[in-house]
Design an enzyme around this catalytic site. Sequence first.
Site, mmCIF file in Angstrom:
data_model
loop_
_atom_site.group_PDB
_atom_site.id
_atom_site.type_symbol
_atom_site.label_atom_id
_atom_site.label_comp_id
_atom_site.label_asym_id
_atom_site.label_seq_id
_atom_site.Cartn_x
_atom_site.Cartn_y
_atom_site.Cartn_z
ATOM 1 N N SER A 1 7.604 -12.597 3.344
ATOM 2 C CA SER A 1 8.270 -12.043 4.536
ATOM 3 C C SER A 1 9.726 -12.474 4.606
ATOM 4 C CB SER A 1 7.543 -12.414 5.835
ATOM 5 O OG SER A 1 6.240 -11.830 5.844
ATOM 6 N N GLY A 2 10.589 -11.593 4.161
ATOM 7 C CA GLY A 2 12.026 -11.814 4.284
ATOM 8 C C GLY A 2 12.709 -12.353 3.044
ATOM 9 N N HIS B 1 3.659 -10.042 7.432
ATOM 10 C CA HIS B 1 3.641 -8.656 6.960
ATOM 11 C C HIS B 1 5.063 -8.077 6.930
ATOM 12 C CE1 HIS B 1 0.267 -5.664 6.284
ATOM 13 N NE2 HIS B 1 1.297 -4.879 6.150
ATOM 14 N N THR C 1 -6.415 -9.506 3.959
ATOM 15 C CA THR C 1 -5.322 -9.397 4.928
ATOM 16 C C THR C 1 -5.896 -9.265 6.335
ATOM 17 O OG1 THR C 1 -3.851 -8.414 3.302
ATOM 18 C CG2 THR C 1 -3.289 -8.043 5.607
ATOM 19 N N GLY D 1 0.833 -1.195 0.000
ATOM 20 C CA GLY D 1 0.000 0.000 0.000
ATOM 21 C C GLY D 1 0.870 1.248 0.000
ATOM 22 N N SER E 1 -2.946 -3.589 -3.594
ATOM 23 C CA SER E 1 -3.416 -3.273 -2.242
ATOM 24 C C SER E 1 -4.746 -2.515 -2.280
ATOM 25 C CB SER E 1 -2.362 -2.412 -1.551
ATOM 26 O OG SER E 1 -2.860 -1.856 -0.357
ATOM 27 N N ARG F 1 9.333 -5.428 0.036
ATOM 28 C CA ARG F 1 10.343 -4.358 -0.008
ATOM 29 C C ARG F 1 11.259 -4.435 -1.226
ATOM 30 N NH1 ARG F 1 9.814 -5.789 5.290
ATOM 31 N NH2 ARG F 1 9.183 -4.190 6.797
ATOM 32 N N LYS G 1 -4.593 -13.697 4.202
ATOM 33 C CA LYS G 1 -3.173 -13.321 4.354
ATOM 34 C C LYS G 1 -2.864 -13.018 5.812
ATOM 35 C CE LYS G 1 0.295 -10.090 2.435
ATOM 36 N NZ LYS G 1 0.580 -8.998 3.339
ATOM 37 N N GLN H 1 -6.074 -7.207 -3.035
ATOM 38 C CA GLN H 1 -5.914 -7.408 -1.585
ATOM 39 C C GLN H 1 -6.909 -6.522 -0.867
ATOM 40 O OE1 GLN H 1 -4.044 -4.785 0.479
ATOM 41 N NE2 GLN H 1 -4.950 -5.836 2.236
ATOM 42 N N TYR I 1 -8.366 -4.980 2.579
ATOM 43 C CA TYR I 1 -8.443 -4.689 4.013
ATOM 44 C C TYR I 1 -9.926 -4.459 4.257
ATOM 45 C CZ TYR I 1 -3.410 -3.731 4.744
ATOM 46 O OH TYR I 1 -2.051 -3.827 4.886
ATOM 47 N N ARG J 1 5.342 1.059 15.352
ATOM 48 C CA ARG J 1 6.510 1.223 14.471
ATOM 49 C C ARG J 1 7.285 2.464 14.893
ATOM 50 N NH1 ARG J 1 3.369 0.452 8.827
ATOM 51 N NH2 ARG J 1 2.448 -1.566 9.314
HETATM 52 C C1 FNR Z 1 3.248 -3.814 3.006
HETATM 53 N N1 FNR Z 1 2.453 -4.948 3.156
HETATM 54 C C2 FNR Z 1 1.093 -4.863 2.903
HETATM 55 N N2 FNR Z 1 0.310 -5.983 2.976
HETATM 56 C C3 FNR Z 1 -0.998 -5.929 2.670
HETATM 57 O O1 FNR Z 1 -1.683 -6.948 2.751
HETATM 58 N N3 FNR Z 1 -1.564 -4.732 2.283
HETATM 59 C C4 FNR Z 1 -0.851 -3.592 2.196
HETATM 60 O O2 FNR Z 1 -1.390 -2.541 1.838
HETATM 61 C C5 FNR Z 1 0.510 -3.631 2.547
HETATM 62 N N4 FNR Z 1 1.262 -2.502 2.551
HETATM 63 C C6 FNR Z 1 2.626 -2.574 2.729
HETATM 64 C C7 FNR Z 1 3.401 -1.415 2.613
HETATM 65 C C8 FNR Z 1 4.789 -1.499 2.720
HETATM 66 C C9 FNR Z 1 5.603 -0.252 2.570
HETATM 67 C C10 FNR Z 1 5.412 -2.747 2.938
HETATM 68 C C11 FNR Z 1 6.919 -2.876 2.989
HETATM 69 C C12 FNR Z 1 4.651 -3.886 3.091
HETATM 70 C C13 FNR Z 1 3.058 -6.244 3.470
HETATM 71 C C14 FNR Z 1 3.481 -6.975 2.192
HETATM 72 O O3 FNR Z 1 2.356 -7.404 1.476
HETATM 73 C C15 FNR Z 1 4.315 -8.215 2.504
HETATM 74 O O4 FNR Z 1 3.636 -9.039 3.417
HETATM 75 C C16 FNR Z 1 5.698 -7.870 3.075
HETATM 76 O O5 FNR Z 1 6.248 -6.728 2.470
HETATM 77 C C17 FNR Z 1 6.623 -9.062 2.849
HETATM 78 O O6 FNR Z 1 7.822 -8.872 3.482
HETATM 79 P P1 FNR Z 1 9.135 -8.292 2.755
HETATM 80 O O7 FNR Z 1 9.229 -8.959 1.376
HETATM 81 O O8 FNR Z 1 8.959 -6.826 2.669
HETATM 82 O O9 FNR Z 1 10.194 -8.736 3.692
#
Ligand code: FNR
Length: 382
Positions: free
Chosen positions: A309-310, A277, A171, A92, A121, A332, A253, A143, A145, A180
């Site tokens: 994640s990761g 996440h 999610t 997002g 998102s 990321r 999710k 996705q 919310y 945070r």
């Molecule tokens: C996210 N993530 C996320 N997930 C989701 O379901 N809806 C969203 O709007 C968002 N927004 C979002 C913003 C930012 C800046 C980040 C970094 C992440 C979580 C994303 O879908 C995912 O689960 C993680 O980013 C996976 O981990 P890595 O790859 O960043 O380590």
Amino acid sequence: FGIYLDGLSGTRPELPMTYAELARRAERVMSEQVWSYVEGGAGSEGTQRGNVAAFDRWGLVPRMLAGAAERDLSVELFGARLPTPLLLAPVGVIGICAEDGHGDLATARAAAATGVPMIASTLTQDPMEDVAAQLGATPGWFQLYPPNDRELTESFVRRAEKAGFSAIVVTLDTLTLGWRPRDLAIASFPQLRGLCLANYFTDPVFRARLAAPPEEDPQAAAGLWAMLFGNQRLSWDDLPWLRSLTSLPLLLKGVCHPDDARRAVDAGVDGIYCSNHGGRQADGGLPALDCLPGVADAVGAHVPVIFDSGVRSGVHVLKALALGASAVAVGRPYAYGLAVGGQAGIEHVLRCLLAEADLTMAIDGYPRIADLGRDALRPVAR
Ligand code: FNR
């Protein structure tokens, strides 16, 4: 070998070849606020670091003479054959990573160019219909919310179906934002405001709740959004209703416990998305990778399990597949690709992940994704 020959002739790739360098370059081009928002995680960021470190506890076992001269990275998900096991996780507010603010459109175009599906998102800068229009022949998932308003939730799902998204991902781990510290330390965050509310502001149900349209009174519209975002009371009792909203494949999710995964499947959910996440929501958690085998075992081979994640490399993708994922998503890494190189930067990140995965499958003797079972991994001795 082309890349090495280019190196000999003095040509250096313009975009970073490692995740570490990618993140360094992204930090340089992003403002402090944007960097903190994207890079930051919950609390001490221990969950976030653990997510990445968990991959080093597993090692791939090479197999020789396995006929891996040609590889097939394709996977089948919900009746569709995808060219690779990679997905773009929903990010997002990704507009803040793009020079022109239209990060969702750039992501959708990168998805169209690479065949890697995008999970759009709820919090996109451009309305979901515009994002879907950029996807070409590549599938997109929406996705959700779920807002604290059933009619609005239904409207989002209707619009996603109509726009052509082929699955709905709900999610569950963000019913409220996590603790945070990096974001809390930054007093004002003007970039975020208004950058992610397009799906709300264009929605007929949302607009009907307002005294004046968002174009006339954006303050009041943002206020209503803040009230509706995140239904903290969502429970298992709501699952039959969520299920009834669509005949598209429905995924949940944020599921990390085998019992939750089983319960979701029993309630008619089509796929599980195992994720924490990226460590952004709760600190002190297990690495998501450690949760994956239990979730995959709980639902069995016929229910797709998406993992994120990761994941920072092609080898990480393979390890997650071997531990039970049907497909693997990144967050990321492509947000940083967008920051340093726009749409081409996202494509570069995806191609690097896939190239490393492909070469490793060749060298380690695993020609097909299905060959990557638990036997392909051993715990690394400490
Ligand atoms: C996210 N993530 C996320 N997930 C989701 O379901 N809806 C969203 O709007 C968002 N927004 C979002 C913003 C930012 C800046 C980040 C970094 C992440 C979580 C994303 O879908 C995912 O689960 C993680 O980013 C996976 O981990 P890595 O790859 O960043 O380590």
